[in-house]
Design a protein around this motif. Structure first.
Motif, PDB file in Angstrom:
ATOM      1  N   LEU A  22       0.808  -1.214   0.000  1.00 49.67           N
ATOM      2  CA  LEU A  22       0.000   0.000   0.000  1.00 49.67           C
ATOM      3  C   LEU A  22       0.843   1.266   0.000  1.00 49.67           C
ATOM      4  O   LEU A  22       1.932   1.302   0.553  1.00 49.67           O
ATOM      5  N   ASN A  23       0.289   2.306  -0.635  1.00 47.11           N
ATOM      6  CA  ASN A  23       0.828   3.660  -0.513  1.00 47.11           C
ATOM      7  C   ASN A  23      -0.338   4.624  -0.712  1.00 47.11           C
ATOM      8  O   ASN A  23      -1.481   4.196  -0.885  1.00 47.11           O
ATOM      9  N   GLY A  24      -0.093   5.906  -0.702  1.00 45.34           N
ATOM     10  CA  GLY A  24      -1.148   6.906  -0.806  1.00 45.34           C
ATOM     11  C   GLY A  24      -1.948   6.830  -2.092  1.00 45.34           C
ATOM     12  O   GLY A  24      -3.094   7.277  -2.155  1.00 45.34           O
ATOM     13  N   ASN A  25      -1.365   6.280  -3.150  1.00 42.96           N
ATOM     14  CA  ASN A  25      -2.069   6.170  -4.427  1.00 42.96           C
ATOM     15  C   ASN A  25      -2.736   4.814  -4.633  1.00 42.96           C
ATOM     16  O   ASN A  25      -3.288   4.546  -5.709  1.00 42.96           O
ATOM     17  N   SER A  26      -2.707   3.955  -3.622  1.00 42.52           N
ATOM     18  CA  SER A  26      -3.352   2.640  -3.718  1.00 42.52           C
ATOM     19  C   SER A  26      -4.868   2.817  -3.761  1.00 42.52           C
ATOM     20  O   SER A  26      -5.418   3.732  -3.140  1.00 42.52           O
ATOM     21  N   PRO A  27      -5.567   1.941  -4.483  1.00 40.70           N
ATOM     22  CA  PRO A  27      -7.025   2.045  -4.552  1.00 40.70           C
ATOM     23  C   PRO A  27      -7.683   1.705  -3.214  1.00 40.70           C
ATOM     24  O   PRO A  27      -7.239   0.815  -2.505  1.00 40.70           O
ATOM     25  N   MET A  28      -8.720   2.454  -2.896  1.00 41.07           N
ATOM     26  CA  MET A  28      -9.477   2.256  -1.665  1.00 41.07           C
ATOM     27  C   MET A  28     -10.937   2.087  -2.039  1.00 41.07           C
ATOM     28  O   MET A  28     -11.518   2.952  -2.681  1.00 41.07           O
ATOM     29  N   GLU A  29     -11.523   0.950  -1.643  1.00 40.41           N
ATOM     30  CA  GLU A  29     -12.931   0.706  -1.923  1.00 40.41           C
ATOM     31  C   GLU A  29     -13.782   1.462  -0.915  1.00 40.41           C
ATOM     32  O   GLU A  29     -13.553   1.378   0.288  1.00 40.41           O
ATOM     33  N   LEU A  30     -14.768   2.184  -1.406  1.00 44.07           N
ATOM     34  CA  LEU A  30     -15.662   2.950  -0.551  1.00 44.07           C
ATOM     35  C   LEU A  30     -16.900   2.123  -0.207  1.00 44.07           C
ATOM     36  O   LEU A  30     -17.290   1.231  -0.964  1.00 44.07           O
ATOM     37  N   LYS A  31     -17.540   2.452   0.916  1.00 44.31           N
ATOM     38  CA  LYS A  31     -18.757   1.746   1.304  1.00 44.31           C
ATOM     39  C   LYS A  31     -19.856   1.928   0.274  1.00 44.31           C
ATOM     40  O   LYS A  31     -20.699   1.065   0.104  1.00 44.31           O
ATOM     41  N   SER A  32     -19.831   3.050  -0.432  1.00 48.70           N
ATOM     42  CA  SER A  32     -20.848   3.322  -1.450  1.00 48.70           C
ATOM     43  C   SER A  32     -20.654   2.473  -2.699  1.00 48.70           C
ATOM     44  O   SER A  32     -21.490   2.480  -3.592  1.00 48.70           O
ATOM     45  N   GLY A  33     -19.536   1.758  -2.777  1.00 50.02           N
ATOM     46  CA  GLY A  33     -19.261   0.906  -3.931  1.00 50.02           C
ATOM     47  C   GLY A  33     -18.242   1.500  -4.882  1.00 50.02           C
ATOM     48  O   GLY A  33     -17.725   0.815  -5.746  1.00 50.02           O
ATOM     49  N   GLY A  34     -17.927   2.774  -4.740  1.00 51.69           N
ATOM     50  CA  GLY A  34     -16.940   3.423  -5.597  1.00 51.69           C
ATOM     51  C   GLY A  34     -15.520   3.114  -5.177  1.00 51.69           C
ATOM     52  O   GLY A  34     -15.271   2.436  -4.175  1.00 51.69           O
ATOM     53  N   VAL A  35     -14.574   3.625  -5.962  1.00 51.95           N
ATOM     54  CA  VAL A  35     -13.161   3.432  -5.675  1.00 51.95           C
ATOM     55  C   VAL A  35     -12.451   4.776  -5.818  1.00 51.95           C
ATOM     56  O   VAL A  35     -12.725   5.545  -6.739  1.00 51.95           O
ATOM     57  N   THR A  36     -11.557   5.072  -4.885  1.00 56.70           N
ATOM     58  CA  THR A  36     -10.720   6.264  -4.946  1.00 56.70           C
ATOM     59  C   THR A  36      -9.352   5.878  -4.399  1.00 56.70           C
ATOM     60  O   THR A  36      -9.120   4.735  -4.049  1.00 56.70           O
ATOM     61  N   THR A  37      -8.436   6.826  -4.294  1.00 64.22           N
ATOM     62  CA  THR A  37      -7.155   6.538  -3.669  1.00 64.22           C
ATOM     63  C   THR A  37      -7.218   6.988  -2.210  1.00 64.22           C
ATOM     64  O   THR A  37      -8.046   7.819  -1.842  1.00 64.22           O
ATOM     65  N   TYR A  38      -6.342   6.433  -1.385  1.00 62.83           N
ATOM     66  CA  TYR A  38      -6.294   6.837   0.020  1.00 62.83           C
ATOM     67  C   TYR A  38      -6.012   8.329   0.130  1.00 62.83           C
ATOM     68  O   TYR A  38      -6.614   9.039   0.925  1.00 62.83           O
ATOM     69  N   LYS A  39      -5.101   8.820  -0.688  1.00 62.31           N
ATOM     70  CA  LYS A  39      -4.714  10.225  -0.656  1.00 62.31           C
ATOM     71  C   LYS A  39      -5.915  11.127  -0.949  1.00 62.31           C
ATOM     72  O   LYS A  39      -6.194  12.076  -0.224  1.00 62.31           O
ATOM     73  N   LYS A  40      -6.648  10.818  -2.020  1.00 61.59           N
ATOM     74  CA  LYS A  40      -7.811  11.637  -2.387  1.00 61.59           C
ATOM     75  C   LYS A  40      -8.897  11.563  -1.320  1.00 61.59           C
ATOM     76  O   LYS A  40      -9.511  12.563  -0.989  1.00 61.59           O
ATOM     77  N   TYR A  41      -9.110  10.377  -0.779  1.00 61.12           N
ATOM     78  CA  TYR A  41     -10.141  10.207   0.238  1.00 61.12           C
ATOM     79  C   TYR A  41      -9.875  11.089   1.457  1.00 61.12           C
ATOM     80  O   TYR A  41     -10.741  11.800   1.928  1.00 61.12           O
ATOM     81  N   TYR A  42      -8.629  11.071   1.955  1.00 61.28           N
ATOM     82  CA  TYR A  42      -8.326  11.825   3.162  1.00 61.28           C
ATOM     83  C   TYR A  42      -8.152  13.321   2.896  1.00 61.28           C
ATOM     84  O   TYR A  42      -8.317  14.126   3.796  1.00 61.28           O
ATOM     85  N   GLU A  43      -7.856  13.704   1.671  1.00 64.41           N
ATOM     86  CA  GLU A  43      -7.837  15.124   1.318  1.00 64.41           C
ATOM     87  C   GLU A  43      -9.238  15.711   1.373  1.00 64.41           C
ATOM     88  O   GLU A  43      -9.424  16.885   1.700  1.00 64.41           O
ATOM     89  N   GLN A  44     -10.236  14.899   1.036  1.00 64.33           N
ATOM     90  CA  GLN A  44     -11.630  15.361   1.017  1.00 64.33           C
ATOM     91  C   GLN A  44     -12.258  15.368   2.402  1.00 64.33           C
ATOM     92  O   GLN A  44     -13.319  15.949   2.591  1.00 64.33           O
ATOM     93  N   GLN A  45     -11.646  14.722   3.351  1.00 64.20           N
ATOM     94  CA  GLN A  45     -12.247  14.629   4.707  1.00 64.20           C
ATOM     95  C   GLN A  45     -12.026  15.869   5.514  1.00 64.20           C
ATOM     96  O   GLN A  45     -11.331  16.681   5.503  1.00 64.20           O
TER      97      GLN A  45
END
Length: 191
Positions: free
Chosen positions: A168-191
């Motif tokens: 894993l790294n910041g650009n690894s894919p992260m599955e969302l509960k909604s069914g979508g996929v983003t990267t860890y970096k993008k997910y935590y930037e939006q939080q």
């Protein structure tokens, strides 16, 4: 203590060592019993594995590991955890009756997991430390199989054992509960 999990769950039960200062009676040292739950049962096999000699430093480290795990399971509160671990560790009382120690496979103590209560003391011969923890920089490979506490944007604190960290790294894919996929970096930037 060998466990046989007779129910399905998201996580599996791991074997542990029960280290005691005195040797059990032979009847206890080779006993088997079932623990029943609403999901099924857990078969516990006690079998004598031999004698282990621990240095005073190893006993204190194991004691700190045990108190940390038990506090997390009982309290689920990091503030109380820090107080309990500090008290336990600083007292230096080596006269304990038992230690619960994680096992690897069917016969070795999982020292890397025990050392995870002091990750800044774990050095790696092969990699540079590259992950920031509360205790400082540590190497990714040394966090593999370690107990981790992570606070999230929603204010919740999660405890988990790390697996697959090396991939894993910041650009690894992260599955969302909604069914979508983003990267860890993008997910935590939006939080």
């Amino acid at each position: 203590m060998e466990f046989n999990q007779n129910f399905s769950y998201d996580i599996s039960i791991q074997d542990i060592f029960l280290a005691t200062r005195i040797e059990f009676d032979p009847e206890i040292g080779c006993a088997q019993f079932d623990m029943c739950f609403d999901r099924g049962s857990l078969t516990v096999n006690l079998s004598y594995k031999g004698t282990i000699n621990l240095s005073p430093d190893q006993v204190l480290l194991c004691k700190k590991f045990q108190v940390t795990i038990l506090r997390i399971l009982i309290e689920n509160n990091m503030d109380k955890l820090a107080i309990g671990v500090d008290k336990c560790y600083l007292e230096g009382n080596l006269e304990i009756d038992y230690l619960l120690l994680p096992a690897i496979g069917k016969g070795q103590i999982h020292w890397l997991a025990i050392n995870s209560v002091n990750p800044y003391n774990i050095t790696c011969k092969f990699h540079q430390p590259n992950i920031w923890t509360k205790s400082g920089l540590v190497c990714t490979c040394k966090l593999q199989g370690s107990l981790v506490c992570s606070s999230h944007a929603n204010g919740k604190i999660y405890f988990y054992i790390t697996t697959g960290v090396m991939e894993l790294n910041g650009n690894s894919p992260m599955e969302l509960k909604s069914g979508g996929v983003t990267t860890y970096k993008k997910y935590y930037e939006q939080q």
